[in-house]
Each structure stands twice: as structure tokens, then as C-alpha cells.
Design a protein around this motif. Structure first.
Motif, PDB file in Angstrom:
ATOM      1  N   VAL A 160       0.840  -1.205   0.000  1.00 36.94           N
ATOM      2  CA  VAL A 160       0.000   0.000   0.000  1.00 36.94           C
ATOM      3  C   VAL A 160       0.873   1.251   0.000  1.00 36.94           C
ATOM      4  CG1 VAL A 160      -1.650   1.340   1.380  1.00 36.94           C
ATOM      5  CG2 VAL A 160      -2.005  -1.109   1.033  1.00 36.94           C
ATOM      6  N   LEU A 161       1.908   1.262   0.781  1.00 42.43           N
ATOM      7  CA  LEU A 161       2.829   2.395   0.839  1.00 42.43           C
ATOM      8  C   LEU A 161       3.490   2.631  -0.514  1.00 42.43           C
ATOM      9  CD1 LEU A 161       4.205   4.560   2.567  1.00 42.43           C
ATOM     10  CD2 LEU A 161       5.954   2.868   3.106  1.00 42.43           C
ATOM     11  N   LEU A 162       3.932   1.562  -1.164  1.00 40.68           N
ATOM     12  CA  LEU A 162       4.547   1.696  -2.484  1.00 40.68           C
ATOM     13  C   LEU A 162       3.579   2.261  -3.505  1.00 40.68           C
ATOM     14  CD1 LEU A 162       6.673  -1.556  -2.781  1.00 40.68           C
ATOM     15  CD2 LEU A 162       7.513   0.796  -2.741  1.00 40.68           C
ATOM     16  N   VAL A 163       2.358   1.765  -3.487  1.00 41.76           N
ATOM     17  CA  VAL A 163       1.353   2.256  -4.430  1.00 41.76           C
ATOM     18  C   VAL A 163       1.052   3.726  -4.175  1.00 41.76           C
ATOM     19  CG1 VAL A 163      -1.066   2.072  -5.124  1.00 41.76           C
ATOM     20  CG2 VAL A 163       0.331   0.013  -4.913  1.00 41.76           C
ATOM     21  N   CYS A 164       0.862   4.080  -2.929  1.00 47.20           N
ATOM     22  CA  CYS A 164       0.513   5.460  -2.588  1.00 47.20           C
ATOM     23  C   CYS A 164       1.644   6.433  -2.886  1.00 47.20           C
ATOM     24  CB  CYS A 164       0.115   5.572  -1.119  1.00 47.20           C
ATOM     25  SG  CYS A 164      -1.456   4.765  -0.764  1.00 47.20           S
ATOM     26  N   THR A 165       2.864   6.001  -2.746  1.00 48.79           N
ATOM     27  CA  THR A 165       3.982   6.921  -2.985  1.00 48.79           C
ATOM     28  C   THR A 165       4.569   6.775  -4.364  1.00 48.79           C
ATOM     29  OG1 THR A 165       5.572   5.366  -2.056  1.00 48.79           O
ATOM     30  CG2 THR A 165       4.616   7.002  -0.549  1.00 48.79           C
ATOM     31  N   GLY A 166       4.242   5.726  -5.092  1.00 45.28           N
ATOM     32  CA  GLY A 166       4.830   5.496  -6.394  1.00 45.28           C
ATOM     33  C   GLY A 166       3.896   5.841  -7.525  1.00 45.28           C
ATOM     34  N   ALA A 170       0.810   6.852  -7.755  1.00 47.87           N
ATOM     35  CA  ALA A 170      -0.076   8.005  -7.667  1.00 47.87           C
ATOM     36  C   ALA A 170       0.676   9.320  -7.545  1.00 47.87           C
ATOM     37  CB  ALA A 170      -1.026   7.840  -6.500  1.00 47.87           C
ATOM     38  N   ARG A 171       1.980   9.323  -7.772  1.00 49.21           N
ATOM     39  CA  ARG A 171       2.756  10.549  -7.657  1.00 49.21           C
ATOM     40  C   ARG A 171       3.223  10.988  -9.036  1.00 49.21           C
ATOM     41  NH1 ARG A 171       6.133  11.873  -2.969  1.00 49.21           N
ATOM     42  NH2 ARG A 171       6.130  13.632  -4.338  1.00 49.21           N
ATOM     43  N   PRO A 172       2.862  12.183  -9.454  1.00 52.89           N
ATOM     44  CA  PRO A 172       3.236  12.643 -10.790  1.00 52.89           C
ATOM     45  C   PRO A 172       4.608  13.294 -10.873  1.00 52.89           C
ATOM     46  CG  PRO A 172       1.842  14.265  -9.768  1.00 52.89           C
ATOM     47  CD  PRO A 172       1.947  13.097  -8.795  1.00 52.89           C
ATOM     48  N   ASP A 173       5.355  13.346  -9.765  1.00 49.89           N
ATOM     49  CA  ASP A 173       6.595  14.114  -9.771  1.00 49.89           C
ATOM     50  C   ASP A 173       7.586  13.626 -10.826  1.00 49.89           C
ATOM     51  OD1 ASP A 173       6.794  11.837  -8.207  1.00 49.89           O
ATOM     52  OD2 ASP A 173       8.200  12.717  -6.781  1.00 49.89           O
ATOM     53  N   GLY A 174       7.687  12.325 -11.051  1.00 51.83           N
ATOM     54  CA  GLY A 174       8.600  11.829 -12.074  1.00 51.83           C
ATOM     55  C   GLY A 174       8.190  12.277 -13.459  1.00 51.83           C
ATOM     56  N   LEU A 175       6.904  12.244 -13.728  1.00 54.40           N
ATOM     57  CA  LEU A 175       6.382  12.687 -15.019  1.00 54.40           C
ATOM     58  C   LEU A 175       6.595  14.180 -15.199  1.00 54.40           C
ATOM     59  CD1 LEU A 175       4.854  12.359 -17.667  1.00 54.40           C
ATOM     60  CD2 LEU A 175       2.718  12.298 -16.344  1.00 54.40           C
ATOM     61  N   ALA A 176       6.309  14.951 -14.195  1.00 52.41           N
ATOM     62  CA  ALA A 176       6.503  16.401 -14.283  1.00 52.41           C
ATOM     63  C   ALA A 176       7.979  16.738 -14.477  1.00 52.41           C
ATOM     64  CB  ALA A 176       5.952  17.095 -13.036  1.00 52.41           C
ATOM     65  N   TRP A 181      -3.909  11.539 -11.781  1.00 48.50           N
ATOM     66  CA  TRP A 181      -3.811  10.093 -11.957  1.00 48.50           C
ATOM     67  C   TRP A 181      -5.162   9.551 -12.392  1.00 48.50           C
ATOM     68  CZ3 TRP A 181      -3.686   6.107  -7.463  1.00 48.50           C
ATOM     69  CH2 TRP A 181      -3.406   4.835  -7.960  1.00 48.50           C
ATOM     70  N   ASN A 182      -5.172   8.853 -13.500  1.00 44.98           N
ATOM     71  CA  ASN A 182      -6.376   8.201 -14.019  1.00 44.98           C
ATOM     72  C   ASN A 182      -6.344   6.760 -13.502  1.00 44.98           C
ATOM     73  OD1 ASN A 182      -8.401   7.010 -15.511  1.00 44.98           O
ATOM     74  ND2 ASN A 182      -7.581   7.576 -17.500  1.00 44.98           N
ATOM     75  N   LYS A 183      -6.666   6.596 -12.231  1.00 44.10           N
ATOM     76  CA  LYS A 183      -6.468   5.302 -11.575  1.00 44.10           C
ATOM     77  C   LYS A 183      -7.316   4.178 -12.148  1.00 44.10           C
ATOM     78  CE  LYS A 183      -9.100   7.086  -7.743  1.00 44.10           C
ATOM     79  NZ  LYS A 183      -8.886   7.735  -6.494  1.00 44.10           N
ATOM     80  N   GLU A 184      -8.428   4.484 -12.794  1.00 46.49           N
ATOM     81  CA  GLU A 184      -9.243   3.441 -13.423  1.00 46.49           C
ATOM     82  C   GLU A 184      -8.899   3.251 -14.895  1.00 46.49           C
ATOM     83  OE1 GLU A 184     -11.772   5.671 -11.573  1.00 46.49           O
ATOM     84  OE2 GLU A 184     -11.303   4.440  -9.839  1.00 46.49           O
ATOM     85  N   SER A 185      -7.937   4.018 -15.395  1.00 45.88           N
ATOM     86  CA  SER A 185      -7.580   3.992 -16.821  1.00 45.88           C
ATOM     87  C   SER A 185      -8.817   4.215 -17.689  1.00 45.88           C
ATOM     88  CB  SER A 185      -6.873   2.695 -17.207  1.00 45.88           C
ATOM     89  OG  SER A 185      -5.633   2.614 -16.549  1.00 45.88           O
ATOM     90  N   ALA A 186      -9.683   5.092 -17.222  1.00 44.95           N
ATOM     91  CA  ALA A 186     -10.899   5.425 -17.955  1.00 44.95           C
ATOM     92  C   ALA A 186     -10.541   6.342 -19.120  1.00 44.95           C
ATOM     93  CB  ALA A 186     -11.882   6.129 -17.029  1.00 44.95           C
ATOM     94  N   GLY A 187     -11.359   6.330 -20.139  1.00 46.52           N
ATOM     95  CA  GLY A 187     -11.088   7.252 -21.222  1.00 46.52           C
ATOM     96  C   GLY A 187     -11.903   6.981 -22.463  1.00 46.52           C
ATOM     97  N   ILE A 188     -11.541   7.722 -23.475  1.00 53.25           N
ATOM     98  CA  ILE A 188     -12.192   7.652 -24.774  1.00 53.25           C
ATOM     99  C   ILE A 188     -11.183   7.149 -25.798  1.00 53.25           C
ATOM    100  CG2 ILE A 188     -13.750   9.572 -24.223  1.00 53.25           C
ATOM    101  CD1 ILE A 188     -11.858  11.332 -26.000  1.00 53.25           C
ATOM    102  N   THR A 189     -11.646   6.884 -26.987  1.00 56.86           N
ATOM    103  CA  THR A 189     -10.733   6.614 -28.088  1.00 56.86           C
ATOM    104  C   THR A 189     -10.218   7.977 -28.548  1.00 56.86           C
ATOM    105  OG1 THR A 189     -11.974   4.670 -28.740  1.00 56.86           O
ATOM    106  CG2 THR A 189     -10.491   5.642 -30.392  1.00 56.86           C
ATOM    107  N   PRO A 190      -8.912   8.204 -28.456  1.00 56.80           N
ATOM    108  CA  PRO A 190      -8.399   9.527 -28.821  1.00 56.80           C
ATOM    109  C   PRO A 190      -8.584   9.836 -30.302  1.00 56.80           C
ATOM    110  CG  PRO A 190      -6.595   8.047 -28.232  1.00 56.80           C
ATOM    111  CD  PRO A 190      -7.874   7.305 -28.007  1.00 56.80           C
TER     112      PRO A 190
END
Length: 146
Positions: free
Chosen positions: A16-22, A24-30, A76-85
Motif C-alpha cells: 500500500v505504501l509503495l502504491v501510494c507513494t509510487g 499516484a505521484r506525478p513528480d517523475g512525469l513532471a 492520476w487516471n487510476k481506473e484507466s478510464a477514457g475515450i478513443t483519442p
């Protein structure tokens, strides 16, 4: 008994700690977005109905706008929801490939995949630039044209 329960829960708590800090964190992407340089891009393509290569000038404009992405523009799009781009950008940086696509989502007009997670990007200037480069006409059913 208490020791056994604690030992069984420890791996779960670590996960749980890894998931919450890994994930769901956008810092690497930013950080990636803000440090990307035009010379890092070996190939770049914009697509809508077909895929077209970008010129060096277009790559520089896209990278300059990607550099403006901040953590608060990422959701974070945690459900990977979306449209066809309908349109998108494909960047090749050496052996790595990055895609930024149309999302039209509550968390942003664009989306990308980063380290096993989907992210929405709310950066209207980047969205507008990709629309201009791709020639995407928008949703015709919502158009005021004839």
C-alpha cells in the motif's frame, strides 16, 4: 498471535505504501516533462487521420510547451478510464517512446502513460498546439457550422 498478525500485515502495508507513494505521484512525469530537450527527441509524429512527421521547428515548439507541464496539471487516471483519442503526439527519444493523446476527460484534455499508470494532463496551450498541428476539426456534432 499478535506477532503473527503483524508479520502477515507488514507485506500488505508495504505494498500500500509503495502504491501510494509510487504510482499516484506525478513528480517523475513532471520532472521528465520539464527537463525534456528538443535534442532528446530523435523522431516525432503528430496524428489525426494519418501520422505525419514533425519538423525540427515543430518539435522545438512542442517540447517548449511540454516543458511547462507542472505537477498540479497532472491527475492520476487510476481506473484507466477514457475515450478513443482523436489525435495525438508520438515522441521517440532514443529507445523510449512517449505518447500524448487526446483525452477530453474531467482531469485534462490530454493523457499519457507513465510508469504503469495513466495520467490526464490539463495544459490548454499544449492541447491547442497539438490540435493545430494535427488538423483535428473537433467534434462535428457540436459545431455551429452549417
Amino acid at each position: 498471535m499478535k506477532h503473527t498478525i503483524a508479520m502477515r500485515l507488514l507485506p500488505l502495508l508495504l505494498l500500500v505504501l509503495l502504491v501510494c507513494t509510487g504510482c499516484a505521484r506525478p513528480d517523475g512525469l513532471a520532472k521528465w516533462a520539464q527537463s525534456l530537450k528538443a535534442e532528446d527527441v530523435t523522431e516525432a509524429y503528430i496524428w489525426c487521420n494519418s501520422e505525419l512527421p514533425l519538423t525540427q521547428e515543430q518539435i522545438e515548439a512542442v517540447v517548449a510547451q511540454i516543458n511547462t507541464i507542472t505537477e498540479d496539471q497532472l491527475t492520476w487516471n487510476k481506473e484507466s478510464a477514457g475515450i478513443t483519442p482523436e489525435y495525438g503526439l508520438r515522441l521517440i527519444c532514443g529507445e523510449k517512446e512517449y505518447n500524448i493523446n487526446h483525452a477530453d476527460a474531467p482531469g485534462g484534455g490530454l493523457e499519457t502513460h507513465w510508469k504503469n499508470a495513466q495520467w490526464w494532463i490539463e495544459n490548454p496551450a499544449l492541447e491547442e498546439l497539438l490540435i493545430d498541428l494535427s488538423g483535428w476539426p473537433g467534434y462535428p456534432e457540436y459545431s455551429n457550422a452549417g
